[in-house]
Design an enzyme around this catalytic site. Structure first.
Site, PDB file in Angstrom:
ATOM      1  N   SER A  62       7.810  -5.223   6.943  1.00 24.26           N
ATOM      2  CA  SER A  62       6.384  -4.971   7.119  1.00 24.26           C
ATOM      3  C   SER A  62       5.579  -6.249   7.087  1.00 24.26           C
ATOM      4  O   SER A  62       4.378  -6.218   7.324  1.00 24.26           O
ATOM      5  CB  SER A  62       5.867  -4.003   6.063  1.00 24.26           C
TER       6      SER A  62
ATOM      7  N   HIS B  55       8.670  -2.486  13.586  1.00 22.71           N
ATOM      8  CA  HIS B  55       7.985  -2.045  12.375  1.00 22.71           C
ATOM      9  C   HIS B  55       7.466  -0.618  12.566  1.00 22.71           C
ATOM     10  O   HIS B  55       6.489  -0.399  13.280  1.00 22.71           O
ATOM     11  CB  HIS B  55       6.834  -3.026  12.063  1.00 22.71           C
TER      12      HIS B  55
ATOM     13  N   GLU C  63       5.238  -1.295  15.745  1.00 23.90           N
ATOM     14  CA  GLU C  63       4.729  -2.658  15.931  1.00 23.90           C
ATOM     15  C   GLU C  63       5.949  -3.519  16.271  1.00 23.90           C
ATOM     16  O   GLU C  63       6.883  -3.613  15.473  1.00 23.90           O
ATOM     17  CB  GLU C  63       4.065  -3.106  14.613  1.00 23.90           C
TER      18      GLU C  63
ATOM     19  N   ASN D  30      -0.383  -4.642   8.670  1.00 27.07           N
ATOM     20  CA  ASN D  30      -0.651  -4.870   7.246  1.00 27.07           C
ATOM     21  C   ASN D  30      -1.704  -5.938   6.991  1.00 27.07           C
ATOM     22  O   ASN D  30      -2.313  -5.960   5.931  1.00 27.07           O
ATOM     23  CB  ASN D  30       0.652  -5.181   6.519  1.00 27.07           C
TER      24      ASN D  30
HETATM   25  N1  CAA Z   1       8.782  14.795   8.715  1.00 27.69           N
HETATM   26  C1  CAA Z   1       8.374  15.655   9.657  1.00 27.69           C
HETATM   27  N2  CAA Z   1       7.122  16.124   9.746  1.00 27.69           N
HETATM   28  C2  CAA Z   1       6.245  15.713   8.807  1.00 27.69           C
HETATM   29  C3  CAA Z   1       6.605  14.818   7.783  1.00 27.69           C
HETATM   30  C4  CAA Z   1       7.950  14.359   7.760  1.00 27.69           C
HETATM   31  N3  CAA Z   1       8.398  13.484   6.846  1.00 27.69           N
HETATM   32  N4  CAA Z   1       5.510  14.570   7.011  1.00 27.69           N
HETATM   33  C5  CAA Z   1       4.514  15.296   7.541  1.00 27.69           C
HETATM   34  N5  CAA Z   1       4.947  15.985   8.618  1.00 27.69           N
HETATM   35  C6  CAA Z   1       4.180  16.852   9.521  1.00 27.69           C
HETATM   36  C7  CAA Z   1       3.909  18.166   8.833  1.00 27.69           C
HETATM   37  O1  CAA Z   1       4.924  19.101   9.082  1.00 27.69           O
HETATM   38  C8  CAA Z   1       2.584  18.583   9.434  1.00 27.69           C
HETATM   39  O2  CAA Z   1       2.794  19.268  10.656  1.00 27.69           O
HETATM   40  P1  CAA Z   1       1.747  20.396  11.107  1.00 27.69           P
HETATM   41  O3  CAA Z   1       0.531  19.631  11.520  1.00 27.69           O
HETATM   42  O4  CAA Z   1       2.422  21.079  12.244  1.00 27.69           O
HETATM   43  O5  CAA Z   1       1.535  21.251   9.912  1.00 27.69           O
HETATM   44  C9  CAA Z   1       1.900  17.256   9.750  1.00 27.69           C
HETATM   45  O6  CAA Z   1       2.904  16.249   9.743  1.00 27.69           O
HETATM   46  C10 CAA Z   1       0.879  16.934   8.728  1.00 27.69           C
HETATM   47  O7  CAA Z   1       1.491  16.972   7.434  1.00 27.69           O
HETATM   48  P2  CAA Z   1       0.899  17.752   6.184  1.00 27.69           P
HETATM   49  O8  CAA Z   1       0.182  18.984   6.620  1.00 27.69           O
HETATM   50  O9  CAA Z   1       1.975  17.866   5.158  1.00 27.69           O
HETATM   51  O10 CAA Z   1      -0.133  16.772   5.516  1.00 27.69           O
HETATM   52  P3  CAA Z   1      -1.383  16.059   6.140  1.00 27.69           P
HETATM   53  O11 CAA Z   1      -2.066  16.850   7.175  1.00 27.69           O
HETATM   54  O12 CAA Z   1      -2.128  15.637   4.942  1.00 27.69           O
HETATM   55  O13 CAA Z   1      -0.765  14.771   6.852  1.00 27.69           O
HETATM   56  C11 CAA Z   1       0.093  12.569   6.868  1.00 27.69           C
HETATM   57  C12 CAA Z   1       0.106  13.918   6.160  1.00 27.69           C
HETATM   58  C13 CAA Z   1       0.735  12.701   8.236  1.00 27.69           C
HETATM   59  C14 CAA Z   1       0.923  11.628   6.000  1.00 27.69           C
HETATM   60  C15 CAA Z   1      -1.396  12.112   7.018  1.00 27.69           C
HETATM   61  O14 CAA Z   1      -2.042  12.192   5.779  1.00 27.69           O
HETATM   62  C16 CAA Z   1      -1.505  10.704   7.534  1.00 27.69           C
HETATM   63  O15 CAA Z   1      -1.432  10.434   8.717  1.00 27.69           O
HETATM   64  N6  CAA Z   1      -1.702   9.740   6.581  1.00 27.69           N
HETATM   65  C17 CAA Z   1      -1.794   8.330   6.907  1.00 27.69           C
HETATM   66  C18 CAA Z   1      -0.412   7.773   7.026  1.00 27.69           C
HETATM   67  C19 CAA Z   1      -0.409   6.305   7.329  1.00 27.69           C
HETATM   68  O16 CAA Z   1      -1.425   5.644   7.398  1.00 27.69           O
HETATM   69  N7  CAA Z   1       0.794   5.754   7.491  1.00 27.69           N
HETATM   70  C20 CAA Z   1       0.975   4.345   7.717  1.00 27.69           C
HETATM   71  C21 CAA Z   1       1.263   3.699   6.407  1.00 27.69           C
HETATM   72  S1  CAA Z   1       1.494   1.991   6.601  1.00 27.69           S
HETATM   73  C22 CAA Z   1       3.111   1.822   6.946  1.00 27.69           C
HETATM   74  O17 CAA Z   1       3.885   2.718   6.942  1.00 27.69           O
HETATM   75  C23 CAA Z   1       3.552   0.460   7.295  1.00 27.69           C
HETATM   76  C24 CAA Z   1       3.724  -0.498   6.205  1.00 27.69           C
HETATM   77  O18 CAA Z   1       4.296  -1.524   6.494  1.00 27.69           O
HETATM   78  C25 CAA Z   1       3.236  -0.318   4.860  1.00 27.69           C
END
Ligand code: CAA
Length: 295
Positions: free
Chosen positions: A132, A153, A165, A203
């Site tokens: 990352s 990424h 990325e 990031n």
């Molecule tokens: N596998 C499959 N499907 C998944 C899943 C997984 N692990 N996690 C969530 N889902 C699906 C769910 O089944 C759900 O589908 P439906 O819309 O059909 O119901 C959908 O995704 C949404 O999930 P939830 O209803 O459980 O929860 P939510 O609506 O609160 O969404 C989230 C959860 C997708 C995590 C959302 O909150 C989100 O987009 N958050 C931001 C995530 C983000 O910013 N990620 C980047 C982080 S930075 C990074 O990763 C890089 C780094 O280097 C640090």
């Protein structure tokens, strides 16, 4: 959750059929899942049998969620799972066309793995890192194939997030970059090419926001819930920065901020002392069931 594009899949599959994923944790198992869903044979390499079993079981559960959402035929998930194998040795890289490393965010650990992968993998294989923030140029320099080392990424949760990325190191070739861009499309993702710079783009922009939210908490500007609610309802973010930090892992957030602080030398990237304290206490977020929230 876009379906893999079959046209891109056909082009890429001419070159890449077998993918090894090193590390079956949160990111590694998600990466393995999206490659298997895209029709590639995937081999997960883990350090312990129990971690491997947990990775495969997580993929199974995640595939069920996807199946429900996309209304798949009942047998589709188990067909995809058949493409996923695992083992405890980097020897799996011997037959891989692409290796994606997704271990802990620590240069010394990655260096050791890339040296071993370089010795094991076929000469033409591409070695990608899901780092990352760590320099792809520096990781590539641990190998004798810097032209075939690149950053891929992925974002967490990998099956859901659209972005990959793609980071070019100084010596990454045009051919390697083109293949990885195609490959990302073949597994239904949208690749964005960026330069090798501390924190890349994702990031570099995300972590200062998370760090600032932690400063707000430490200075008592608001409670964790207040800070996250402001960002969710005020900025339309799907989750607040503190909940997101818990999802990413507080140790990972700290490691990324350290790389940006060291690499860019600007005090604006100084990790918040409260983040250090939580990591020192073993409060790492969701994975340890305690972070800014309890799980
Ligand atoms: N596998 C499959 N499907 C998944 C899943 C997984 N692990 N996690 C969530 N889902 C699906 C769910 O089944 C759900 O589908 P439906 O819309 O059909 O119901 C959908 O995704 C949404 O999930 P939830 O209803 O459980 O929860 P939510 O609506 O609160 O969404 C989230 C959860 C997708 C995590 C959302 O909150 C989100 O987009 N958050 C931001 C995530 C983000 O910013 N990620 C980047 C982080 S930075 C990074 O990763 C890089 C780094 O280097 C640090």
């Amino acid at each position: 959750m876009a379906a893999p594009t079959s046209e891109a899949a056909v082009t890429v599959s001419a070159h890449i059929k077998k993918v090894a994923v090193v590390g079956g944790g949160t990111m590694g198992n998600g990466i393995a899942q999206v490659f298997a869903t895209g029709g590639f044979d995937v081999h997960i390499v883990e350090s312990r049998q129990e971690f491997l079993e947990r990775a495969v079981s997580t993929i199974g559960k995640s595939l069920e969620r996807v199946a429900k959402k996309l209304n798949w035929a009942p047998e589709r998930s188990s067909e995809i799972l058949k493409h996923v194998q695992g083992g405890l040795s980097l020897d799996a890289a011997r037959t891989a066309d692409l290796v994606v490393e997704a271990v802990t965010e620590d240069f010394a650990t990655k260096k050791l793995i890339f040296e071993q992968l370089d010795a094991a993998a076929p000469a033409g294989a591409i070695l990608a890192s899901n780092t990352s923030s760590i320099s792809i140029t520096e990781i590539a320099a641990c190998t004798k194939r810097a032209d075939r080392v690149i950053g891929m990424h992925f974002m967490n949760p990998v099956p859901v997030m659209q972005l990959v990325e793609v980071i070019r190191g100084l010596a990454t070739s045009d051919g390697t970059t083109a293949r990885v861009l195609d490959l990302s499309k073949a597994i239904g993702k949208t690749p964005v090419e960026v330069r090798d710079y501390p924190g890349f783009v994702a990031n570099r922009v995300l972590m200062p926001m998370i760090n600032e939210a932690i400063y707000c908490l430490m200075e008592g500007v608001g409670s964790a819930d207040a800070i996250d609610t402001v960002m969710k309802l005020g900025m339309n973010h799907p989750m607040g920065p503190l909940a997101l930090a818990d999802l990413i892992g507080l140790d990972t957030c700290l490691a990324i901020l350290e790389v940006m602080h060291d690499g860019l030398g600007d005090p604006k990237y100084r990790p918040c002392p409260l983040l250090r304290t939580y990591v020192a206490a073993g409060w790492l977020g969701r994975k340890s069931k305690r972070g800014f929230y309890a799980y």
